[in-house]
Design an enzyme around this catalytic site. Structure first.
Site: not given
Ligand code: HEM
Ligand SMILES: *[C@@H]1O[C@H](CO)[C@@H](O)[C@H](O)[C@H]1NC(C)=O
Ligand SMILES: *[C@@H]1O[C@H](CO)[C@@H](O)[C@H](O)[C@H]1NC(C)=O
Ligand SMILES: *[C@@H]1O[C@H](CO)[C@@H](O)[C@H](O)[C@H]1NC(C)=O
Length: 332
Positions: A202-203, A252, A172, A81, A79, A83, A71, A85, A75-76, A103
């Site tokens: 999100h798997t 998941d 987003p 690119g 924003v 980099d 993640r 940041s 998130h890097d 964040n």
């Molecule tokens: C499509 C739009 C996306 C949205 C709206 C989104 C939103 C979120 C949110 C709200 C969380 C939970 C954060 C929390 O409650 O602390 C999360 C967790 C996570 N996101 Fe996304 N996400 C998106 C796309 C992505 C992408 C593209 C990736 C990586 C390629 C990603 C990887 C992850 C991972 C691995 C977690 C779990 C992190 C952890 O357990 O520490 N997400 N995401």
């Protein structure tokens, strides 16, 4: 363009020449930015071993860490690119990205990145950027948890700036609908197909109650039993202090530490944890792609890898732009 022209008119002849040179250099470094998989093959052949050994130890201690590191890369990159940041700490005179809404209280794993940086700098001091370390660590996280492998393009340099507003505006929120998800990815040069494939991240990992509360209480496109189960760990109104905002649930529901296609299986059963997750399977154009990934894990893996490579290409600093940070948390 208008702003730089205005700036040019305020400068003397020599200043204009310098400015033109600077613009030229900036243009060159972005348009011909070339990352390559062999970037460190001579300057730091040990980089991959160094990253992998520290990361695998961290994941062995806590499996969720793989998700957290993946993640961080997302998130890097969204924003200014890829980099690094995001890695910069706030100081009294510097506002970083860590406190921005997506964040704050949520991103984690920075001490693992620090430990990797130390190991890499022991192997080859001052050579490898924090941005590249993040890119390699994200790939290794996916591989370690059972996902696909790929060659990571390298050669990014580290920013001397961060963008708090960029973090708030570009990443987003989980309340996003499909159209907004699509447009926020499009703003980064990523297609809707990339967005659906990358969401498969999100798997793995966990989300906080504050991010799924409205979905499990108020949305209708959610399985009833699943919603009830998630409400039991997420009080409707967070009481102050010990309120449930930070209570965790797996993104998941079956296997939050295994990288496979279960995320999409959940969506088809209307068991996506976030509103934004379930938007990918809600009677619209992306339903077919979700179904395709349920049928074929290898199709998901191929598209996820393509998406990760594209995401890793977002606006890298290359050549002599930026710097190689000594400490990932601050500019040199
Ligand atoms: C499509 C739009 C996306 C949205 C709206 C989104 C939103 C979120 C949110 C709200 C969380 C939970 C954060 C929390 O409650 O602390 C999360 C967790 C996570 N996101 Fe996304 N996400 C998106 C796309 C992505 C992408 C593209 C990736 C990586 C390629 C990603 C990887 C992850 C991972 C691995 C977690 C779990 C992190 C952890 O357990 O520490 N997400 N995401
Ligand atoms: C970050 O979160 C903390 C703890 O919830 C909160 O006190 C602080 O105001 C937040 N910072 C910003 C900039 O929103
Ligand atoms: C979605 O985008 C529209 C138009 O840009 C905006 O008004 C709205 O606030 C956005 N909603 C979310 C949840 O991001
Ligand atoms: C659900 O929606 C109602 C009506 O809009 C609102 O008052 C309530 O706060 C929402 N509950 C949650 C948990 O989002």
């Amino acid at each position: 363009m208008a702003a730089s022209a205005a700036a040019a008119t305020r400068l003397s002849g020599g200043g204009v020449a310098l400015l033109l040179l600077a613009l030229l250099a900036a243009g060159t470094s972005t348009s011909s930015a070339q990352l390559s998989t062999g970037f460190y093959s001579h300057s730091c052949p040990g980089v991959h071993d160094a990253v992998r050994s520290v990361l695998q130890a961290a994941i062995a201690r806590e499996q969720r860490m793989g998700a957290s590191i993946l993640r961080l890369f997302f998130h890097d990159c969204f924003v200014q690119g890829c980099d690094a940041s995001l890695l910069l700490d706030d100081t009294p005179s510097f506002q970083g990205e860590k406190m921005a809404k997506p964040n704050n209280g949520s991103v984690r794993g920075f001490e693992v990145i620090d430990a990797i940086k130390s190991a890499v700098d022991k192997a080859c001091p001052g050579v490898v950027s924090c941005a590249d370390i993040l890119a390699i660590a994200a790939r290794d996280s996916v591989v370690t948890l059972g996902g696909p492998n790929w060659d990571v393009k390298l050669g990014r340099r580290d920013s001397r700036t961060a963008s708090f507003s960029g973090a708030n505006n570009n990443i987003p929120p989980p309340t996003s609908g499909l159209a907004n998800l699509t447009s926020l990815f499009a703003a980064q040069g990523l297609s809707q197909k990339d967005m659906v494939a990358l969401s498969g991240a999100h798997t793995i990992g966990q989300a906080r109650c504050t991010n799924f509360r409205a979905h499990v209480y108020n949305d209708t496109n959610i399985d009833g039993a699943f919603a009830r189960a998630r409400r039991s760990v997420c009080p409707a109104a967070a009481s102050s202090g010990s309120g449930g905002d930070n209570n965790l649930a797996p993104l998941d529901l079956q296997t939050p530490t295994v990288f496979e296609n279960d995320y999409y299986r959940n969506l088809v059963c209307r068991k996506g944890l976030l509103h934004s997750d379930q938007e990918l399977f809600n009677g619209a154009a992306t339903d077919a792609q979700v179904q395709a990934y349920v049928s074929s894990q290898s199709a998901f893996f191929a598209d996820f890898v393509a998406g990760m490579v594209k995401m890793g290409d977002i606006s890298p600093l290359t050549g002599s732009s930026g710097e190689i940070r000594k400490n990932c948390r601050r500019i040199n």
